[in-house]
Design an enzyme around this catalytic site. Sequence first.
Site, PDB file in Angstrom:
ATOM      1  N   SER A  75       0.886  -1.145   0.080  1.00  0.00           N
ATOM      2  CA  SER A  75      -0.026   0.025  -0.011  1.00  0.00           C
ATOM      3  C   SER A  75       0.989   1.271   0.098  1.00  0.00           C
ATOM      4  O   SER A  75       0.389   2.268  -0.350  1.00  0.00           O
ATOM      5  CB  SER A  75      -0.919   0.047   1.358  1.00  0.00           C
ATOM      6  OG  SER A  75      -0.305  -0.086   2.312  1.00  0.00           O
ATOM      7  N   ASP A  88      -4.165   7.903   7.708  1.00  0.00           N
ATOM      8  CA  ASP A  88      -4.965   7.124   8.461  1.00  0.00           C
ATOM      9  C   ASP A  88      -4.052   6.146   9.348  1.00  0.00           C
ATOM     10  O   ASP A  88      -2.786   6.507   9.413  1.00  0.00           O
ATOM     11  CB  ASP A  88      -5.834   6.034   7.602  1.00  0.00           C
ATOM     12  CG  ASP A  88      -4.763   5.040   6.678  1.00  0.00           C
ATOM     13  OD1 ASP A  88      -3.616   5.117   7.102  1.00  0.00           O
ATOM     14  OD2 ASP A  88      -5.357   4.534   5.739  1.00  0.00           O
ATOM     15  N   HIS A  91      -0.987   4.763   7.404  1.00  0.00           N
ATOM     16  CA  HIS A  91      -0.233   5.327   6.091  1.00  0.00           C
ATOM     17  C   HIS A  91      -0.046   6.928   6.426  1.00  0.00           C
ATOM     18  O   HIS A  91      -0.883   7.645   7.001  1.00  0.00           O
ATOM     19  CB  HIS A  91      -0.989   5.028   4.877  1.00  0.00           C
ATOM     20  CG  HIS A  91      -1.450   3.598   4.884  1.00  0.00           C
ATOM     21  ND1 HIS A  91      -2.719   2.944   5.035  1.00  0.00           N
ATOM     22  CD2 HIS A  91      -0.553   2.820   4.121  1.00  0.00           C
ATOM     23  CE1 HIS A  91      -2.623   1.750   4.583  1.00  0.00           C
ATOM     24  NE2 HIS A  91      -1.560   1.620   4.112  1.00  0.00           N
TER      25      HIS A  91
END
Length: 351
Positions: free
Chosen positions: A34, A326, A329
């Site tokens: 990610s 978040d 991240h």
Amino acid sequence: MAYTYISWLLLGQFLTLVTTSASKIPAIIVFGDSSVDAGNNNQISTILKSNFQPYGRDFLGGRPTGRFSNGRIPPDFISEAFGLKPAVPAYLDPAYGIADFAVGVSFASAGTGYDNATSNVLSVIPLWKEVEYYKDYQNKLRAYLGYQNANRIIREALYLISIGTNDFLENYYTLPNRRSQYNVDQYQQFLVGIAENFIKELYSLGARKISLGGLIPMGCLPLERTSNFFTGNGGGCKESYNMVAMNFNGKLSGLVKKLNYELRGVKVVFSNPYPIVKQIIRRPSLYGFEEVAVACCSSGLFEFGYTCNQYNPLTCADANKYVFWDSFHPTEKTSQIVTDHLLKRALHVFF
Ligand SMILES: *[C@@H]1O[C@H](CO)[C@@H](O)[C@H](O)[C@H]1NC(C)=O
């Protein structure tokens, strides 16, 4: 006066050098998780997605692309710094085709790891399958540009690899299986072995310019601070996880030296984000941040993916004040600072 004039002249030459030699890199090709997924997970059956608001609210056009950020992510900034496009698209995104991918493409998948068992946890794309997509890309590129031109791009492109956090946080420390097989040092060796085979495979497929990314201080992710809070440790960073990240980075750095020695004509650099991220976390105000322990999205304590959504009234107004977007991240601003640092410290050899 004369001195200043000469400095400006030299600076001008330096800048010309940088801009003209930027064309040395014809494409950015990305593998990983990610940290570098531009939206491949949108197209597969997994619950780990981010193609909805408020993700992407500061991205070009305010679009939620599937990047796990409020805006752009490191490959986008790197592409731009090399004089290419301001964003690197996901290979599975149907809005793009081979003409776009010829200058930049991401095969990354949020939630994946070096270990096949990691990608199984949330049914995302395993690393070996990212390589299968890359082979498919090579065929399309040759059909599109002809054999010679395609091979030139494959050889001269900059390959970015950023993966590994999930092997520890989503797999090793969450599920019992790998922990019953390996102690954490042995597990790191196992992962580094996979990294070595992976890079050797990329090399055999034609890659010559490679950046291997290290881990950030993963014990300082808001999610880990939250779990530290609930286990009675006051919500500080989980220092044992930071130690693992540092050890693992040391092993990756050793691998990079070995590969440069063994593989003829290759240039591999270790892009280590750990020290700069640690510095940002220690002294956030130096970089204009106001909050480091809690993320911008929702309560900032545990939400990412579907739990970070537009119906949550708590999401912060200005993500630039936050180190983390978040609970897992960084914000776009953090990614930009870290990328600028890596461009100066590691990737500059490719300019
Ligand atoms: C991961 O799975 C692929 C496909 O089944 C296999 O080829 C590969 O050897 C596996 N990797 C490891 C390290 O077990």
